[in-house]
Design an enzyme around this catalytic site. Structure first.
Site, PDB file in Angstrom:
ATOM      1  N   ASP A  12      -2.962  -5.110   0.929  1.00 41.72           N
ATOM      2  CA  ASP A  12      -1.592  -5.332   0.448  1.00 41.72           C
ATOM      3  C   ASP A  12      -1.472  -5.029  -1.045  1.00 41.72           C
ATOM      4  O   ASP A  12      -2.417  -5.246  -1.806  1.00 41.72           O
ATOM      5  CB  ASP A  12      -1.213  -6.802   0.719  1.00 41.72           C
ATOM      6  CG  ASP A  12       0.280  -7.029   0.564  1.00 41.72           C
ATOM      7  OD1 ASP A  12       1.047  -6.043   0.593  1.00 41.72           O
ATOM      8  OD2 ASP A  12       0.686  -8.192   0.416  1.00 41.72           O
ATOM      9  N   HIS A  29       0.744   4.225  -1.857  1.00 49.53           N
ATOM     10  CA  HIS A  29       0.079   4.411  -0.563  1.00 49.53           C
ATOM     11  C   HIS A  29      -1.017   5.473  -0.658  1.00 49.53           C
ATOM     12  O   HIS A  29      -2.078   5.335  -0.047  1.00 49.53           O
ATOM     13  CB  HIS A  29       1.104   4.792   0.513  1.00 49.53           C
ATOM     14  CG  HIS A  29       2.062   3.668   0.816  1.00 49.53           C
ATOM     15  ND1 HIS A  29       1.639   2.372   1.020  1.00 49.53           N
ATOM     16  CD2 HIS A  29       3.417   3.640   0.934  1.00 49.53           C
ATOM     17  CE1 HIS A  29       2.698   1.598   1.265  1.00 49.53           C
ATOM     18  NE2 HIS A  29       3.778   2.341   1.200  1.00 49.53           N
ATOM     19  N   LEU A 123     -21.300   2.293  11.153  1.00 52.66           N
ATOM     20  CA  LEU A 123     -20.134   1.409  10.992  1.00 52.66           C
ATOM     21  C   LEU A 123     -19.064   1.704  12.038  1.00 52.66           C
ATOM     22  O   LEU A 123     -18.756   2.870  12.308  1.00 52.66           O
ATOM     23  CB  LEU A 123     -19.534   1.636   9.593  1.00 52.66           C
ATOM     24  CG  LEU A 123     -18.209   0.914   9.302  1.00 52.66           C
ATOM     25  CD1 LEU A 123     -18.461  -0.572   9.032  1.00 52.66           C
ATOM     26  CD2 LEU A 123     -17.494   1.546   8.105  1.00 52.66           C
TER      27      LEU A 123
HETATM   28  C1  FPP Z   1       0.666  -2.643   1.865  1.00 52.12           C
HETATM   29  O1  FPP Z   1       1.270  -2.262   0.709  1.00 52.12           O
HETATM   30  C2  FPP Z   1       0.070  -1.588   2.643  1.00 52.12           C
HETATM   31  C3  FPP Z   1       0.565  -1.054   3.792  1.00 52.12           C
HETATM   32  C4  FPP Z   1       1.958  -1.125   4.265  1.00 52.12           C
HETATM   33  C5  FPP Z   1      -0.252  -0.351   4.711  1.00 52.12           C
HETATM   34  C6  FPP Z   1      -1.625  -0.014   4.283  1.00 52.12           C
HETATM   35  C7  FPP Z   1      -1.633   1.370   3.897  1.00 52.12           C
HETATM   36  C8  FPP Z   1      -2.562   1.930   3.101  1.00 52.12           C
HETATM   37  C9  FPP Z   1      -3.753   1.262   2.586  1.00 52.12           C
HETATM   38  C10 FPP Z   1      -2.368   3.309   2.673  1.00 52.12           C
HETATM   39  C11 FPP Z   1      -2.117   4.159   3.777  1.00 52.12           C
HETATM   40  C12 FPP Z   1      -3.320   4.315   4.582  1.00 52.12           C
HETATM   41  C13 FPP Z   1      -3.332   5.162   5.581  1.00 52.12           C
HETATM   42  C14 FPP Z   1      -4.598   5.458   6.299  1.00 52.12           C
HETATM   43  C15 FPP Z   1      -2.066   5.802   5.927  1.00 52.12           C
HETATM   44  P1  FPP Z   1       2.786  -2.717   0.519  1.00 52.12           P
HETATM   45  O2  FPP Z   1       3.611  -1.478   0.655  1.00 52.12           O
HETATM   46  O3  FPP Z   1       3.146  -3.810   1.439  1.00 52.12           O
HETATM   47  O4  FPP Z   1       2.742  -3.230  -0.950  1.00 52.12           O
HETATM   48  P2  FPP Z   1       3.745  -4.279  -1.628  1.00 52.12           P
HETATM   49  O5  FPP Z   1       3.536  -5.593  -0.949  1.00 52.12           O
HETATM   50  O6  FPP Z   1       3.282  -4.298  -3.046  1.00 52.12           O
HETATM   51  O7  FPP Z   1       5.132  -3.728  -1.465  1.00 52.12           O
END
Ligand code: FPP
Length: 253
Positions: A12, A29, A123
Site C-alpha cells: 500500500d 504504481h 520461491l
Molecule cells: C496500493 O497503492 C497498491 C495497489 C492498488 C496495488 C498494488 C500494485 C502495485 C504494487 C503496482 C502494480 C503491480 C503490478 C504487478 C501491476 P494505492 O494506490 O492504494 O496507494 P494509496 O493508498 O497511497 O493511494
C-alpha cells in the site's frame, strides 16, 4: 525463531508516494513494480518458500476506470517483462482470485505464466488479483457444499480441513506485512491470517527496500508464536511442529 516460510504483503502507498513527489498515481504504481521485483529477488536470496502479494483486490474495481485500466496494463506488461528473470530464479507463479472478470488477454497470460513456471521448485510467488478474502471463503463453502451434497453427506462433515482444502490458497502465511501506514487487513487472506504475525510499516510501498524487508523479518524472528498455548508449554517444541498442529486443524487453539 527461524525466518518465515510464507510472507504475505499488502503493498500500500503507491498513490501517496507519487502525490508527495508531485507525480501522477501511475508513477507510484510503476515504482511499486520496481519494489515488488526487489522484494521477490530478496525473498529468493533469503530462501523464503512462498511470497503472496495483493496486486488487485475485488474492491479495487471501484477506483476510477483509468486507474483500473492502468493497473491491468501494468500487470500484463510486467508479467511479460519479468518471465525470464522469474524462470531463471526458479520462481513458480500461482494466481488467486477470480480472473474471469478480466479481459481474455489477461486470463490467457495468467494461465500461460502459471503453466510456464509450474516446474520451478524455488520461491512460489502467489499473486492475488480480483481477490477478496470473504469472497474466497464463500466460494470455498459453495464448492464444499456441492462436494458433500454429491456424496450424500451432511453438515456434520463440514470441517476446517475440508473447507480449507477448497480455498484458493490453502497455505498459511507466517508473516503479514502491510506498508503505507494503515493498520488494517483490507479483506486479504481472512481465513489464512488467523495465526499470522503482523508487521505494519509506515513506508510507502515504492520505498519498501531490502533494509525495511529485513526489519520486518528481524521483528518476526524475535517473536514467540504460541498458537493459543502458554510459553511454558512451548519449551522444547519447534515452531514448525506447532505450525503443523495448527495447520492440521486438530489443535483446538
Ligand atoms: C496500493 O497503492 C497498491 C495497489 C492498488 C496495488 C498494488 C500494485 C502495485 C504494487 C503496482 C502494480 C503491480 C503490478 C504487478 C501491476 P494505492 O494506490 O492504494 O496507494 P494509496 O493508498 O497511497 O493511494
Amino acid at each position: 525463531m527461524s525466518l518465515p516460510a510464507h510472507v504475505a504483503i499488502v503493498m500500500d502507498g503507491n498513490g501517496r508516494w507519487a502525490k508527495n513527489k508531485g507525480l501522477p498515481r501511475s508513477a507510484g504504481h510503476k515504482a511499486g513494480i520496481d519494489a515488488l521485483r526487489a522484494t521477490v529477488r530478496h525473498s529468493v536470496r533469503r530462501g523464503i518458500k512462498i511470497l503472496t502479494v495483493y496486486v488487485f483486490s475485488s474492491e479495487n474495481w471501484q477506483r476510477p476506470d483509468a486507474e483500473v485500466g492502468l493497473l491491468i496494463e501494468l500487470f500484463m506488461a510486467s508479467l511479460n517483462d519479468e518471465m525470464d528473470e522469474l524462470n531463471s530464479n526458479n520462481v513458480r507463479l500461482k494466481f488467486i482470485g477470480d480472473i474471469s472478470a478480466f479481459p481474455d488477454k489477461l486470463q490467457e497470460l495468467v494461465c500461460s505464466a502459471a503453466r510456464n513456471t509450474a516446474g520451478n521448485g524455488g520461491l512460489q510467488l502467489v499473486i492475488a488479483i480480483n481477490y477478496g478474502g470473504r469472497g474466497e471463503i464463500v466460494s470455498a463453502c459453495k464448492k464444499l457444499f456441492i462436494e458433500l451434497h454429491a456424496q450424500g453427506r451432511n453438515a456434520a462433515d463440514i470441517t476446517e480441513q475440508a473447507l480449507r482444502s477448497h480455498l484458493d490458497l490453502p497455505d498459511y502465511p507466517d508473516l503479514f506485512i502491510r506498508t503505507g501506514g494503515e493498520l488494517r487487513v483490507s479483506n486479504f487472506l481472512l481465513w489464512q491470517l488467523a495465526y499470522t504475525e503482523m508487521y505494519f510499516s509506515d513506508v510507502y510501498w515504492p520505498d519498501f527496500d531490502t533494509a525495511e524487508f529485513e526489519r520486518a523479518l528481524a521483528s518476526y524472528v524475535r517473536r514467540q508464536r504460541r498458537f493459543g498455548r502458554t510459553s511454558e508449554q512451548l519449551v522444547g517444541t519447534s515452531t514448525n511442529a506447532l505450525r503443523g498442529i495448527c495447520r492440521d486443524g486438530n489443535g483446538k487453539v
